[in-house]
Write a protein that holds these residues in place. Structure first.
Motif, PDB file in Angstrom:
ATOM      1  N   ALA A   1      -2.812  -1.484  -4.761  1.00 30.35           N
ATOM      2  CA  ALA A   1      -3.803  -1.182  -3.715  1.00 30.35           C
ATOM      3  C   ALA A   1      -4.454  -2.473  -3.212  1.00 30.35           C
ATOM      4  N   VAL A   2      -4.773  -3.385  -4.136  1.00 34.05           N
ATOM      5  CA  VAL A   2      -5.420  -4.645  -3.724  1.00 34.05           C
ATOM      6  C   VAL A   2      -4.461  -5.460  -2.848  1.00 34.05           C
ATOM      7  N   ALA A   3      -3.223  -5.602  -3.291  1.00 30.05           N
ATOM      8  CA  ALA A   3      -2.248  -6.382  -2.521  1.00 30.05           C
ATOM      9  C   ALA A   3      -1.991  -5.735  -1.161  1.00 30.05           C
ATOM     10  N   THR A   4      -1.956  -4.395  -1.138  1.00 32.73           N
ATOM     11  CA  THR A   4      -1.707  -3.694   0.125  1.00 32.73           C
ATOM     12  C   THR A   4      -2.840  -3.941   1.119  1.00 32.73           C
ATOM     13  N   LEU A   5      -4.070  -3.947   0.610  1.00 35.93           N
ATOM     14  CA  LEU A   5      -5.205  -4.240   1.510  1.00 35.93           C
ATOM     15  C   LEU A   5      -4.979  -5.585   2.197  1.00 35.93           C
ATOM     16  N   GLY A   6      -4.578  -6.594   1.406  1.00 36.94           N
ATOM     17  CA  GLY A   6      -4.341  -7.927   1.972  1.00 36.94           C
ATOM     18  C   GLY A   6      -3.223  -7.913   2.987  1.00 36.94           C
ATOM     19  N   LEU A   7      -2.144  -7.237   2.646  1.00 36.12           N
ATOM     20  CA  LEU A   7      -0.976  -7.215   3.531  1.00 36.12           C
ATOM     21  C   LEU A   7      -1.304  -6.528   4.856  1.00 36.12           C
ATOM     22  N   VAL A   8      -1.968  -5.380   4.752  1.00 32.79           N
ATOM     23  CA  VAL A   8      -2.293  -4.605   5.962  1.00 32.79           C
ATOM     24  C   VAL A   8      -3.254  -5.397   6.856  1.00 32.79           C
ATOM     25  N   LEU A   9      -4.248  -6.030   6.219  1.00 30.13           N
ATOM     26  CA  LEU A   9      -5.218  -6.807   7.012  1.00 30.13           C
ATOM     27  C   LEU A   9      -4.568  -8.006   7.683  1.00 30.13           C
ATOM     28  N   GLY A  10      -3.612  -8.613   6.984  1.00 25.53           N
ATOM     29  CA  GLY A  10      -2.997  -9.828   7.509  1.00 25.53           C
ATOM     30  C   GLY A  10      -1.903  -9.563   8.510  1.00 25.53           C
ATOM     31  N   LEU A  11      -1.279  -8.364   8.453  1.00 24.00           N
ATOM     32  CA  LEU A  11      -0.104  -8.141   9.302  1.00 24.00           C
ATOM     33  C   LEU A  11      -0.270  -7.066  10.361  1.00 24.00           C
ATOM     34  N   THR A  12      -1.315  -6.271  10.269  1.00 18.42           N
ATOM     35  CA  THR A  12      -1.449  -5.188  11.263  1.00 18.42           C
ATOM     36  C   THR A  12      -2.832  -5.231  11.895  1.00 18.42           C
ATOM     37  N   ARG A  13      -2.960  -4.515  13.003  1.00 19.70           N
ATOM     38  CA  ARG A  13      -4.290  -4.351  13.606  1.00 19.70           C
ATOM     39  C   ARG A  13      -4.331  -3.026  14.356  1.00 19.70           C
ATOM     40  N   GLY A  14      -5.492  -2.722  14.962  1.00 17.08           N
ATOM     41  CA  GLY A  14      -5.631  -1.496  15.746  1.00 17.08           C
ATOM     42  C   GLY A  14      -5.469  -0.248  14.910  1.00 17.08           C
ATOM     43  N   TRP A  15      -4.823   0.788  15.494  1.00 15.61           N
ATOM     44  CA  TRP A  15      -4.741   2.086  14.807  1.00 15.61           C
ATOM     45  C   TRP A  15      -3.883   2.026  13.557  1.00 15.61           C
ATOM     46  N   ARG A  16      -2.894   1.129  13.561  1.00 12.84           N
ATOM     47  CA  ARG A  16      -2.039   1.032  12.364  1.00 12.84           C
ATOM     48  C   ARG A  16      -2.882   0.560  11.178  1.00 12.84           C
ATOM     49  N   CYS A  17      -3.695  -0.438  11.450  1.00  3.13           N
ATOM     50  CA  CYS A  17      -4.566  -0.964  10.399  1.00  3.13           C
ATOM     51  C   CYS A  17      -5.522   0.144   9.924  1.00  3.13           C
ATOM     52  N   ALA A  18      -6.097   0.884  10.899  1.00  7.47           N
ATOM     53  CA  ALA A  18      -7.045   1.955  10.562  1.00  7.47           C
ATOM     54  C   ALA A  18      -6.371   3.044   9.727  1.00  7.47           C
ATOM     55  N   LEU A  19      -5.076   3.267   9.986  1.00 16.83           N
ATOM     56  CA  LEU A  19      -4.335   4.298   9.258  1.00 16.83           C
ATOM     57  C   LEU A  19      -3.991   3.851   7.834  1.00 16.83           C
ATOM     58  N   LEU A  20      -3.705   2.549   7.713  1.00 14.90           N
ATOM     59  CA  LEU A  20      -3.172   2.057   6.432  1.00 14.90           C
ATOM     60  C   LEU A  20      -4.239   1.573   5.438  1.00 14.90           C
ATOM     61  N   LEU A  21      -5.470   1.413   5.893  1.00 14.48           N
ATOM     62  CA  LEU A  21      -6.504   0.881   4.975  1.00 14.48           C
ATOM     63  C   LEU A  21      -7.189   1.918   4.067  1.00 14.48           C
ATOM     64  N   PRO A  22      -7.495   3.142   4.572  1.00 13.55           N
ATOM     65  CA  PRO A  22      -8.349   4.034   3.763  1.00 13.55           C
ATOM     66  C   PRO A  22      -7.809   4.370   2.372  1.00 13.55           C
ATOM     67  N   ILE A  23      -6.523   4.681   2.250  1.00 14.88           N
ATOM     68  CA  ILE A  23      -6.019   5.135   0.932  1.00 14.88           C
ATOM     69  C   ILE A  23      -6.115   4.014  -0.109  1.00 14.88           C
TER      70      ILE A  23
END
Ligand SMILES: NC(=O)c1ccc[n+]([C@@H]2O[C@H](COP(=O)([O-])OP(=O)(O)OC[C@H]3O[C@@H](n4cnc5c(N)ncnc54)[C@H](OP(=O)(O)O)[C@@H]3O)[C@@H](O)[C@H]2O)c1
Lengths: 218, 313
Positions: free
Chosen positions: A157-179
């Protein structure tokens, strides 16, 4: 009411540190040498974040997607659920996260440009992928019970937060961060209940993620 | 139901004995079976049946999943428990895989006749009580329970109806309610006054003494048995006292460890039927059972134990 104050964090867990880390050691044994490969794979993630080359972005998102499905079925469903029935409720969100990451890997967006966001994402991936398993050095367990990001939900989960923040933005980021954020809270608190101080790292990861989202730099 | 009585032959004989001069003899059947009799047996007020005053809890300690090594080490704890004359084991559907671990142990040790099985109903759904108790019995690998309790008073009105009916049918021998950490004592008192229960279960030890105010005296008055959970505050008490030397005067009640002194304190309250410490260790289970032998503290001695432990904790 005095007795109510006799609660300790571990009282909220159904299982003991001894049993949990034995479960982890058994799972590591079953999937050997994946625990050894996990830090190397974390380097792929860090490279993808640093260089932001499309092929690396796709590979790292796909790898992380597979990790969510794998952790869900191998550890959560088959192992952890035997001592913690509540885990049943996490299966659907974990599979959803894996699916959403895979779809994002198929058509990755343009990575965000803010330098502080990139720096904090690198930090989160390094923490989840490389530093978190070093918890074995401060807990009462040995290397056989190291929890690496390809096999266990908290560092993942920690690594995924970093990956999502560094590689995505907008709605994709909003979709991938909560879990991953919610899991950081649940998993971090669980590790603290297991008397593992590295639970603090997991618990604080969502705050780092939120800081990365703030418009601090242009 | 018949199965209940065939499974619990030892208990049945004890109940019969309770009505005769035989009741004065300590644990005749365990003697007959060549096991160690416990000097301190207690009588269940509603039946006169004798039960050893130290039992075994399973919260956390027995939640070991499918790990064969840990399942076997729990079975070893159970073996030492039965060998030492113990009988009451307490579990709940809330305790992860603990019920299955107990079932594994009973199976491996072939000890179904020796156990006094105490389990709980733990569901908000009033209709789920009966099916849940059947599932629990399957996990224990027994036909039915000696005692079923409503866990933490969850939906107790509905479950109490089910339990009363089950007791009438003979599918359970005793019924009760539980709480812990000093919670909901008022509600517990109301239930004790209004429902025909055999047992209450609550937290009681030298630092958690609220139960002394009303619940323990009421239990005596109403003829309700008392099971004591969290005797060691889930190990916090024993851990924090571990660094302090045991006072010499502990020897006056034959206590050779803090754990034994705590258990002696608990058992010396005449309302208490059974304390149920949990453990993962064979030496601890033996030590705990040994607390049920030898002299018990009187009033002044109890205060001394409590004051000393409070000051060190
Ligand atoms: N609401 C409810 O119905 C409710 C609530 C709480 C508890 N309960 C029941 O009550 C049982 C007992 O309570 P609990 O498990 O919370 O806590 P407890 O029995 O007060 O403490 C258990 C801890 O004490 C340690 N211990 C046991 N014997 C010892 C000894 N001789 N010397 C030193 N340490 C010793 C054990 O560690 P080792 O493994 O190292 O021995 C274990 O970690 C539970 O297992 C459960 O069955 C019911």
């Amino acid at each position: 009411m005095e007795t109510l104050f006799s609660y300790r964090p571990g009282d909220l867990l159904l299982f003991s540190p001894r049993v949990y880390w034995q479960l982890v050691a058994g799972n590591n044994d079953a999937f050997w040498p994946l625990p050894l490969l996990a830090p190397l794979m974390a380097l792929v993630l860090l490279w993808a974040l640093y260089r932001q080359a499309p092929a690396f972005i796709r590979t790292s998102l796909a790898l992380t997607a597979v990790a969510w499905a794998f952790v869900c079925l191998s550890f959560l469903w088959l192992e952890y659920r035997t001592i913690n029935p509540w885990v049943t409720w996490t299966i659907a969100p974990f599979l959803f996260q894996g699916g959403a990451l895979l779809l994002t890997a198929a058509r990755p967006p343009q990575p965000p440009a803010q330098p502080h966001r990139k720096g904090l994402s690198l930090m989160l991936v390094a923490w989840g992928g490389l530093i978190h398993p070093l918890g074995v050095l401060v807990d009462q367990r040995n290397w056989a019970a190291a929890d690496t990001w390809l096999l266990y939900p908290e560092p993942l989960a920690v690594a995924t937060l970093g990956l999502v923040l560094g590689l995505t933005r907008g709605w994709r980021c909003a979709l991938l961060l909560p879990i991953p954020m919610v899991w950081c809270v649940i998993g971090g608190a669980t590790l603290l209940g297991l008397e593992s101080p590295f639970g603090w790292g997991v618990l604080l990861a969502p705050l780092v993620a939120i800081t990365a989202l703030l418009p601090l730099t242009r | 139901m018949d199965h209940q009585w065939s499974i619990h032959r030892r208990r049945l004989l004890q109940m019969l004995a309770a009505g005769t001069a035989l009741s004065a003899l300590p644990l005749p059947l365990s003697l007959a079976q060549g096991r160690q009799p416990l000097a301190l047996e207690r009588t269940i007020p509603s039946s006169g049946e004798a039960v050893p005053s130290v039992g075994l809890g399973t919260w956390i300690t027995f939640n070991v999943g499918d790990n064969q090594r840990l399942l076997d080490s729990c079975a070893d704890v159970m073996a030492a428990f039965f060998d030492g004359g113990g009988a009451m084991i307490d579990s709940s559907p809330m305790y992860g895989s603990s019920q299955n671990t107990v079932g594994y142990g009973l199976d491996r040790l072939n000890a179904r006749d020796e156990v006094f099985s105490a389990d709980k109903i733990w569901t908000r759904d009033g209709d789920e009580g009966r099916p849940q108790s059947r599932e629990s019995a399957d996990l224990w690998r027994i036909e039915g329970f000696d005692l079923l309790q409503v866990h933490n008073l969850v939906s107790w009105q509905a479950h109490m109806k089910t339990l009363r009916a089950m007791k009438e049918e003979g599918t359970v021998r005793y019924i009760g309610i539980t709480t812990s950490h000093g919670r909901r004592h008022d509600e517990m008192e109301r239930i004790m006054r209004s429902e025909p229960i055999d047992f209450i279960q609550l937290t009681y030890n030298p630092v958690d003494r609220e139960a002394e105010d009303r619940l323990l005296p009421l239990a005596r008055e109403k003829g309700i048995g008392v099971i004591v959970n969290r005797p060691f505050r889930r190990g916090a008490l024993t851990e924090s006292l571990a660094g302090d030397p045991l006072p010499e005067w502990a020897g006056e009640v034959d206590a050779s460890s803090w754990a034994q002194l705590i258990l002696k304190f608990i058992l010396s309250n005449p309302a208490v039927t059974c304390a149920i410490p949990a453990t993962t260790r064979v030496d601890h289970v033996r030590e705990n059972l040994a607390a049920a032998t030898g002299p018990l503290p009187d009033h002044d001695f109890r205060e001394r134990i409590s004051d000393t432990i409070r000051s060190l904790y």
